[in-house]
Design a protein around this motif. Structure first.
Motif, mmCIF file in Angstrom:
data_model
loop_
_atom_site.group_PDB
_atom_site.id
_atom_site.type_symbol
_atom_site.label_atom_id
_atom_site.label_comp_id
_atom_site.label_asym_id
_atom_site.label_seq_id
_atom_site.Cartn_x
_atom_site.Cartn_y
_atom_site.Cartn_z
ATOM 1 N N SER A 5 -2.061 0.225 10.805
ATOM 2 C CA SER A 5 -2.691 0.886 9.653
ATOM 3 C C SER A 5 -1.838 0.602 8.417
ATOM 4 O O SER A 5 -0.672 0.208 8.523
ATOM 5 N N LYS A 48 -0.597 2.798 6.540
ATOM 6 C CA LYS A 48 0.507 3.755 6.589
ATOM 7 C C LYS A 48 1.647 3.216 7.457
ATOM 8 O O LYS A 48 2.825 3.305 7.082
ATOM 9 N N GLN A 49 1.316 2.631 8.610
ATOM 10 C CA GLN A 49 2.342 2.061 9.484
ATOM 11 C C GLN A 49 3.048 0.887 8.804
ATOM 12 O O GLN A 49 4.266 0.745 8.911
ATOM 13 N N ASP A 95 -4.901 3.193 1.898
ATOM 14 C CA ASP A 95 -3.593 3.610 2.436
ATOM 15 C C ASP A 95 -2.459 3.195 1.513
ATOM 16 O O ASP A 95 -1.469 3.901 1.372
#
Length: 163
Positions: A51, A53-54, A109
């Motif tokens: 993602s 975020k990751q 994100d």
């Protein structure tokens, strides 16, 4: 057809989009590899499975590992001033086929990512400055949430903030 190498493609990207120095693309490539290695120990993931975020967490960790307290300064010098910039560079790399087959089209994100000051400066502040900053942030958050609430005639509070 001759396969072009990373360096040639990055030079082409920078020629068309000069916001970021070529070093920033090398950093993102290496940071993505670092992220996959650190997360892959548990999940055996590929870049397209991460993602935003990751990816941002991995790039933050990689920057802190590589540059320590100089992280924000180095990234800013390369034209990278926010998480949105990371997202744009990944999008550029994806458009030029540097990331293989990915689904990195969504920038949400990256737009909602962390503050560079919080991510790269705060970890190195002395404890008393951190606690003073935390108190200041808390006060700002309270006053910000008060401004977002509007009270109607019945006395009920309604939150009119956009999410």
């Amino acid at each position: 057809m001759r396969k072009r190498d990373f360096t040639t493609i990055v030079e082409e990207i920078v020629e068309k989009d000069s916001r970021y120095l070529k070093e920033s693309y090398y950093f993102v490539r290496d940071g993505l590899e670092y992220t996959l290695k650190t997360m892959g120990k548990q999940k055996h993931q590929k870049i397209e499975q991460l993602s935003g975020k990751q990816i941002l967490e991995g790039l933050r960790d990689y920057a802190l590992k590589e540059f320590g307290p100089m992280s924000k300064l180095v990234l800013n010098e390369w034209g990278v001033k926010s998480c949105k910039d990371f997202g744009q560079m990944i999008k550029n790399m994806d458009l030029y086929g540097l990331l293989g087959k990915t689904e990195m089209g969504d920038m949400k994100d990256f737009q909602k990512g962390y503050s560079f000051t919080t991510a790269f400066v705060k970890p190195f502040l002395p404890a008393r400055i951190k606690s003073a900053q935390k108190k200041k942030d808390s006060q700002q958050e309270k006053s910000s949430s008060k401004r977002k609430k509007k009270v109607d005639g019945s006395g009920k509070a309604h939150n009119h903030s956009k999410e």
